[in-house]
Design a protein around this motif. Structure first.
Motif, PDB file in Angstrom:
ATOM      1  N   VAL A   1       0.844  -1.199   0.000  1.00 20.99           N
ATOM      2  CA  VAL A   1       0.000   0.000   0.000  1.00 20.99           C
ATOM      3  C   VAL A   1       0.880   1.250   0.000  1.00 20.99           C
ATOM      4  O   VAL A   1       1.628   1.487   0.952  1.00 20.99           O
ATOM      5  CB  VAL A   1      -0.945   0.004   1.225  1.00 20.99           C
ATOM      6  CG1 VAL A   1      -1.785   1.276   1.252  1.00 20.99           C
ATOM      7  CG2 VAL A   1      -1.835  -1.230   1.207  1.00 20.99           C
TER       8      VAL A   1
ATOM      9  N   HIS B   1      -8.330   6.492   8.953  1.00 16.11           N
ATOM     10  CA  HIS B   1      -9.579   6.104   8.315  1.00 16.11           C
ATOM     11  C   HIS B   1      -9.359   4.934   7.356  1.00 16.11           C
ATOM     12  O   HIS B   1     -10.185   4.021   7.275  1.00 16.11           O
ATOM     13  CB  HIS B   1     -10.154   7.308   7.562  1.00 16.11           C
ATOM     14  CG  HIS B   1     -11.474   7.043   6.915  1.00 16.11           C
ATOM     15  ND1 HIS B   1     -12.648   6.998   7.622  1.00 16.11           N
ATOM     16  CD2 HIS B   1     -11.811   6.787   5.620  1.00 16.11           C
ATOM     17  CE1 HIS B   1     -13.659   6.733   6.801  1.00 16.11           C
ATOM     18  NE2 HIS B   1     -13.173   6.600   5.575  1.00 16.11           N
ATOM     19  N   PHE B   2      -8.226   4.931   6.655  1.00 12.77           N
ATOM     20  CA  PHE B   2      -7.932   3.865   5.688  1.00 12.77           C
ATOM     21  C   PHE B   2      -7.711   2.531   6.395  1.00 12.77           C
ATOM     22  O   PHE B   2      -8.171   1.486   5.927  1.00 12.77           O
ATOM     23  CB  PHE B   2      -6.704   4.245   4.865  1.00 12.77           C
ATOM     24  CG  PHE B   2      -6.573   3.462   3.590  1.00 12.77           C
ATOM     25  CD1 PHE B   2      -7.384   3.727   2.505  1.00 12.77           C
ATOM     26  CD2 PHE B   2      -5.634   2.445   3.469  1.00 12.77           C
ATOM     27  CE1 PHE B   2      -7.274   2.998   1.326  1.00 12.77           C
ATOM     28  CE2 PHE B   2      -5.510   1.712   2.308  1.00 12.77           C
ATOM     29  CZ  PHE B   2      -6.336   1.999   1.229  1.00 12.77           C
TER      30      PHE B   2
ATOM     31  N   GLU C   1     -11.393   1.475   7.581  1.00 14.79           N
ATOM     32  CA  GLU C   1     -12.405   1.182   6.565  1.00 14.79           C
ATOM     33  C   GLU C   1     -11.959   0.158   5.530  1.00 14.79           C
ATOM     34  O   GLU C   1     -12.790  -0.553   4.962  1.00 14.79           O
ATOM     35  CB  GLU C   1     -12.803   2.482   5.845  1.00 14.79           C
ATOM     36  CG  GLU C   1     -13.529   3.474   6.722  1.00 14.79           C
ATOM     37  CD  GLU C   1     -14.908   2.997   7.123  1.00 14.79           C
ATOM     38  OE1 GLU C   1     -15.531   2.278   6.316  1.00 14.79           O
ATOM     39  OE2 GLU C   1     -15.360   3.318   8.228  1.00 14.79           O
ATOM     40  N   ARG C   2     -10.644   0.070   5.268  1.00 12.73           N
ATOM     41  CA  ARG C   2     -10.207  -0.752   4.138  1.00 12.73           C
ATOM     42  C   ARG C   2      -9.263  -1.874   4.549  1.00 12.73           C
ATOM     43  O   ARG C   2      -9.497  -3.039   4.260  1.00 12.73           O
ATOM     44  CB  ARG C   2      -9.515   0.144   3.088  1.00 12.73           C
ATOM     45  CG  ARG C   2     -10.332   1.352   2.670  1.00 12.73           C
ATOM     46  CD  ARG C   2     -11.646   0.974   2.006  1.00 12.73           C
ATOM     47  NE  ARG C   2     -11.427   0.389   0.703  1.00 12.73           N
ATOM     48  CZ  ARG C   2     -11.307   1.073  -0.419  1.00 12.73           C
ATOM     49  NH1 ARG C   2     -11.374   2.392  -0.392  1.00 12.73           N
ATOM     50  NH2 ARG C   2     -11.126   0.466  -1.575  1.00 12.73           N
ATOM     51  N   ILE C   3      -8.151  -1.514   5.189  1.00 11.94           N
ATOM     52  CA  ILE C   3      -7.087  -2.501   5.407  1.00 11.94           C
ATOM     53  C   ILE C   3      -7.504  -3.597   6.384  1.00 11.94           C
ATOM     54  O   ILE C   3      -7.353  -4.786   6.093  1.00 11.94           O
ATOM     55  CB  ILE C   3      -5.797  -1.808   5.879  1.00 11.94           C
ATOM     56  CG1 ILE C   3      -5.234  -0.963   4.733  1.00 11.94           C
ATOM     57  CG2 ILE C   3      -4.770  -2.832   6.341  1.00 11.94           C
ATOM     58  CD1 ILE C   3      -3.983  -0.207   5.071  1.00 11.94           C
TER      59      ILE C   3
ATOM     60  N   ARG D   1     -10.302  -5.940   4.983  1.00 16.31           N
ATOM     61  CA  ARG D   1     -10.006  -6.670   3.736  1.00 16.31           C
ATOM     62  C   ARG D   1      -8.512  -7.016   3.641  1.00 16.31           C
ATOM     63  O   ARG D   1      -7.917  -6.978   2.566  1.00 16.31           O
ATOM     64  CB  ARG D   1     -10.421  -5.808   2.541  1.00 16.31           C
ATOM     65  CG  ARG D   1     -11.844  -5.289   2.615  1.00 16.31           C
ATOM     66  CD  ARG D   1     -12.166  -4.367   1.460  1.00 16.31           C
ATOM     67  NE  ARG D   1     -12.257  -5.092   0.213  1.00 16.31           N
ATOM     68  CZ  ARG D   1     -12.109  -4.546  -0.986  1.00 16.31           C
ATOM     69  NH1 ARG D   1     -11.824  -3.263  -1.094  1.00 16.31           N
ATOM     70  NH2 ARG D   1     -12.214  -5.271  -2.078  1.00 16.31           N
TER      71      ARG D   1
ATOM     72  N   TYR E   1      -5.454  -7.025   0.399  1.00 15.67           N
ATOM     73  CA  TYR E   1      -4.310  -6.111   0.284  1.00 15.67           C
ATOM     74  C   TYR E   1      -2.994  -6.883   0.316  1.00 15.67           C
ATOM     75  O   TYR E   1      -1.986  -6.443  -0.242  1.00 15.67           O
ATOM     76  CB  TYR E   1      -4.357  -5.054   1.396  1.00 15.67           C
ATOM     77  CG  TYR E   1      -5.352  -3.958   1.098  1.00 15.67           C
ATOM     78  CD1 TYR E   1      -5.022  -2.903   0.250  1.00 15.67           C
ATOM     79  CD2 TYR E   1      -6.639  -4.003   1.615  1.00 15.67           C
ATOM     80  CE1 TYR E   1      -5.945  -1.918  -0.053  1.00 15.67           C
ATOM     81  CE2 TYR E   1      -7.568  -3.020   1.311  1.00 15.67           C
ATOM     82  CZ  TYR E   1      -7.205  -1.972   0.472  1.00 15.67           C
ATOM     83  OH  TYR E   1      -8.124  -1.004   0.154  1.00 15.67           O
TER      84      TYR E   1
ATOM     85  N   ALA F   1      -7.084  -6.030  -3.806  1.00 13.95           N
ATOM     86  CA  ALA F   1      -7.766  -4.803  -3.394  1.00 13.95           C
ATOM     87  C   ALA F   1      -7.069  -3.572  -3.960  1.00 13.95           C
ATOM     88  O   ALA F   1      -7.712  -2.571  -4.280  1.00 13.95           O
ATOM     89  CB  ALA F   1      -7.816  -4.717  -1.867  1.00 13.95           C
TER      90      ALA F   1
ATOM     91  N   ASP G   1      -8.209  -3.046  -7.456  1.00 12.93           N
ATOM     92  CA  ASP G   1      -9.553  -2.466  -7.448  1.00 12.93           C
ATOM     93  C   ASP G   1      -9.492  -0.973  -7.148  1.00 12.93           C
ATOM     94  O   ASP G   1     -10.171  -0.165  -7.782  1.00 12.93           O
ATOM     95  CB  ASP G   1     -10.438  -3.167  -6.403  1.00 12.93           C
ATOM     96  CG  ASP G   1     -10.777  -4.592  -6.815  1.00 12.93           C
ATOM     97  OD1 ASP G   1     -10.611  -4.915  -7.999  1.00 12.93           O
ATOM     98  OD2 ASP G   1     -11.192  -5.374  -5.938  1.00 12.93           O
ATOM     99  N   ASP G   2      -8.671  -0.594  -6.154  1.00 10.89           N
ATOM    100  CA  ASP G   2      -8.534   0.817  -5.798  1.00 10.89           C
ATOM    101  C   ASP G   2      -7.975   1.618  -6.964  1.00 10.89           C
ATOM    102  O   ASP G   2      -8.435   2.726  -7.254  1.00 10.89           O
ATOM    103  CB  ASP G   2      -7.610   0.977  -4.576  1.00 10.89           C
ATOM    104  CG  ASP G   2      -8.257   0.456  -3.302  1.00 10.89           C
ATOM    105  OD1 ASP G   2      -9.485   0.256  -3.309  1.00 10.89           O
ATOM    106  OD2 ASP G   2      -7.527   0.255  -2.313  1.00 10.89           O
TER     107      ASP G   2
END
Length: 403
Positions: free
Chosen positions: A187, A338-339, A342-344, A347, A351, A356, A359-360
């Motif tokens: 990431v 926030h990342f 909500e994301r890492i 999911r 990652y 993922a 997709d991002d």
């Protein structure tokens, strides 16, 4: 003796001449000059107004002035303005209801976080190797399974490979090595923070959890970074608490768009001796003013490191505004928190594999394409910069000491 007619006539001629210089048909000389200047200005104006580019620019400016919403509102009768003010009061009440809605959403997040957690706990066991997944748990069908079926001769090769793999079972690593470190590396937002000397530490990271604030407490969430015993610090868990606000700003209630992160707290890392990567030791020479002798002193200065993440910049709580660089740093910190939430964390495996991230990237490319189209249609317009208006709210993570 009487005056000579000539003398009298000479004086009289001079007076007449002066009168002619001072008046022209009874108009003062200054007025005559002003009239000449006005005439020249009028001619110049006529020439300018005949220029079509000037006319177009002037017309555009007049159109903009006459058609702005604020200028239109100013033209409305007083009774209509009064009704508009009543609508604004209703809008403020709507914003407060929306804030309550998001508070209930936060309660719902907390409820479902409890349902997710057993799955995340099992994920950790598989990653660390504490538990081995069953055959049923390990079964996964890819989208291209039919295309990927092996021919008869390939099946034989696979069978041989499986025998060799069984013979080399003792070489099988435990769990999924460097799972979270690989995510950091994949990431971009995180890899930019990680220095080379951070990498050996992050390889000891076993899990990241998100915990929401308890009912009745100020809205917040905590990121927990769980580490196995290591040679760098003694903390089993490092925490970062993000404080949130879900209420309209009294000074600007119409800006409310849902909960926002307003501040964050880190924790004290108990570094082992000589292992603190957030500082570096430099040597500096000092010269004595009187004797002229030189001595060398050592001094610790801040060092770039991911682990500065746990010693964040504080939002200003005394009404003073932060400088531009500090606001940018704080906004970046909020974005990273926030990342993670909500994301890492939800999911993580995607990652780890990179799915993922693809997709991002596809989503961002679509957004940029749309933005370029808009820029083409509305050329010359400036983008609005997002601003941070941080405020403090009380909250304490339980897992580590506050800085």
């Amino acid at each position: 003796m009487g005056r000579e007619p000539g003398g009298a006539t000479g004086y009289g001629d001079k007076s007449i001449q002066m009168a002619d210089n001072s008046f022209s048909d009874g108009v003062p000389a200054d007025s005559v000059e002003a009239a000449k200047n006005a005439s020249n200005t009028e001619k110049l104006t006529d020439q300018v107004m005949q220029n079509p580019q000037v006319l177009a620019a002037l017309q555009e400016r007049l159109d903009n002035v006459s058609h702005t919403p604020s200028s239109y509102i100013e033209t409305l009768p007083k009774a209509v303005k009064r009704r508009i003010n009543a609508l604004k009061q209703l809008q403020v009440r709507c914003a407060h209801i929306e804030a309550k809605f998001y508070e209930e959403v936060h309660d719902l997040e907390r409820k479902y976080a409890a349902l997710y957690q057993p799955l995340f706990d099992k994920r950790r066991e598989f990653i660390t190797g504490d538990v081995e997944p069953t055959d049923a748990e390990s079964e996964w069908h890819s989208e291209n399974e039919e295309e990927d079926k092996l021919a008869g001769d390939m099946k034989n090769k696979v069978a041989i490979a499986e025998k060799e793999e069984a013979a080399a079972e003792e070489l099988n690593p435990k769990g999924i090595p460097e799972f979270w470190f690989t995510i950091f590396r994949n990431v971009d937002m995180l890899s930019e923070l990680v220095q080379e000397y951070d990498e050996p530490i992050l390889k000891h990271l076993q899990d990241i959890k998100v915990k929401f604030s308890d009912p009745g407490q100020p809205m917040s969430f905590v990121l927990e970074f769980h580490f196995e015993p290591n040679d760098y610090f003694t903390n089993p868990v490092l925490t970062k608490t993000y404080k949130m606000k879900s209420e309209p700003d009294k000074a600007d209630p119409f800006s409310f768009e849902g909960p926002e992160i307003v501040d964050c707290d880190g924790c004290t890392i108990d570094w082992k001796k000589g292992k603190n990567v957030t500082v570096k030791t430099i040597k500096k020479k000092q010269k004595h003013k009187g004797r002229g002798t030189v001595r060398t002193i050592t001094k610790q200065v801040p060092n770039e490191s991911f682990f500065n993440f746990f010693n964040p910049l504080k939002a200003s709580g005394d009404g003073e505004s932060l400088d531009e660089e500090s606001e940018f740093t704080l906004a970046s910190d909020f974005e990273i928190g926030h990342f993670f939430r909500e994301r890492i964390v939800p999911r993580a495996v995607l990652y780890f594999t990179g799915e993922a991230i693809e997709d991002d990237d596809n989503f961002e490319e679509g957004e940029e394409g749309e933005e370029e189209e808009l820029e083409g249609d509305e050329e010359g317009e400036d983008e609005d910069d997002a601003e941070i208006n941080p405020k403090k709210e009380p909250s304490q993570p339980a897992e580590c000491k506050q800085q």
